[in-house]
Design an enzyme around this catalytic site. Sequence first.
Site, PDB file in Angstrom:
ATOM      1  N   SER A   2      30.363  38.781  49.921  1.00 50.95           N
ATOM      2  CA  SER A   2      30.598  37.376  49.632  1.00 50.95           C
ATOM      3  C   SER A   2      30.965  36.670  50.935  1.00 50.95           C
ATOM      4  O   SER A   2      31.277  37.337  51.936  1.00 50.95           O
ATOM      5  CB  SER A   2      31.772  37.243  48.640  1.00 50.95           C
ATOM      6  OG  SER A   2      32.218  35.902  48.510  1.00 50.95           O
TER       7      SER A   2
ATOM      8  N   TYR B 234      40.212  39.284  45.472  1.00 52.49           N
ATOM      9  CA  TYR B 234      38.761  39.195  45.634  1.00 52.49           C
ATOM     10  C   TYR B 234      38.386  39.328  47.109  1.00 52.49           C
ATOM     11  O   TYR B 234      37.447  40.032  47.462  1.00 52.49           O
ATOM     12  CB  TYR B 234      38.266  37.862  45.067  1.00 52.49           C
ATOM     13  CG  TYR B 234      36.764  37.745  44.936  1.00 52.49           C
ATOM     14  CD1 TYR B 234      36.090  38.392  43.900  1.00 52.49           C
ATOM     15  CD2 TYR B 234      36.025  36.968  45.820  1.00 52.49           C
ATOM     16  CE1 TYR B 234      34.726  38.267  43.761  1.00 52.49           C
ATOM     17  CE2 TYR B 234      34.649  36.848  45.689  1.00 52.49           C
ATOM     18  CZ  TYR B 234      34.006  37.495  44.659  1.00 52.49           C
ATOM     19  OH  TYR B 234      32.632  37.375  44.517  1.00 52.49           O
TER      20      TYR B 234
END
Length: 274
Positions: A142, A155
């Site tokens: 990401s 995350y």
Amino acid sequence: MQDFKNKVIVITGAGSGIGQELAMQFAAKGAILALNDLKEETLAETWDIIPEESRGYMEAFDVGDRTAVENFAASARKALGRIDVVVNNAGFTLAINPIIHSEIEDYEKVIRVNLWGVIYGSLAFMPHLREQPESCLVNISSVFGLMGFPGQAPYNVSKFGVRGFTETLRVEMRGTGLQVVCVHPGGIKTNIARNAEGGDDAANARFVKTFDKNAKTTAAEAAAVIINGIERGKNRIPIGADARFIDKITRLMPASYERILSRNLDRVKFLRER
């Protein structure tokens, strides 16, 4: 890898978003698919969308379960005879929460799926991939694996871990027939924010609003970029103008990028006030 016709492609998290789009687009190129998702109903929806000739194998399970992943790899290889491409795509996030209010359990929950799921999938399928003279392993990180993003520490940790694992493996596989790819999506129009676990209603609503405001790339566009990157032999694939900018600024200014990026993060003040 230029031709996907009759190649066996494994995709985790194929029930929605980028995973579902990858399944549809690989199927359009004549690939045979082995698909996973946590939810049987969404996996079945993807299965029904793809043409019958591309339906190779499917299994619903949690990628954070090592035994389940290893059994999936063995079963897919046995059923389909070969494995050419693996895309470790499954992942999720939690609601916005600053580190000072986070709990150990938050990190354990996210890392179990987002990082261990990628490690389990990579190691379980590696022997099968290396049976082929030309194969590809794709791990989805990401932009949160490129920069420290406020309110998303679990995350961030998981996606930085995916990046580190994948880049190390890429160096080790250099000169072999295994192409190792790390993907860094920016804001993609999926339901990841709406499906974020935990948090109060106000925080969740703010997260969804901010995410929707910044998500400029569709899941279909993201899948097309990934496939094109594989075809072109890329080993690092940022997706979206935001991801390309963050990729560049974090490499050029690793010690000070947050001052520039935080100007555009309207959630920072909110986090400090909590």
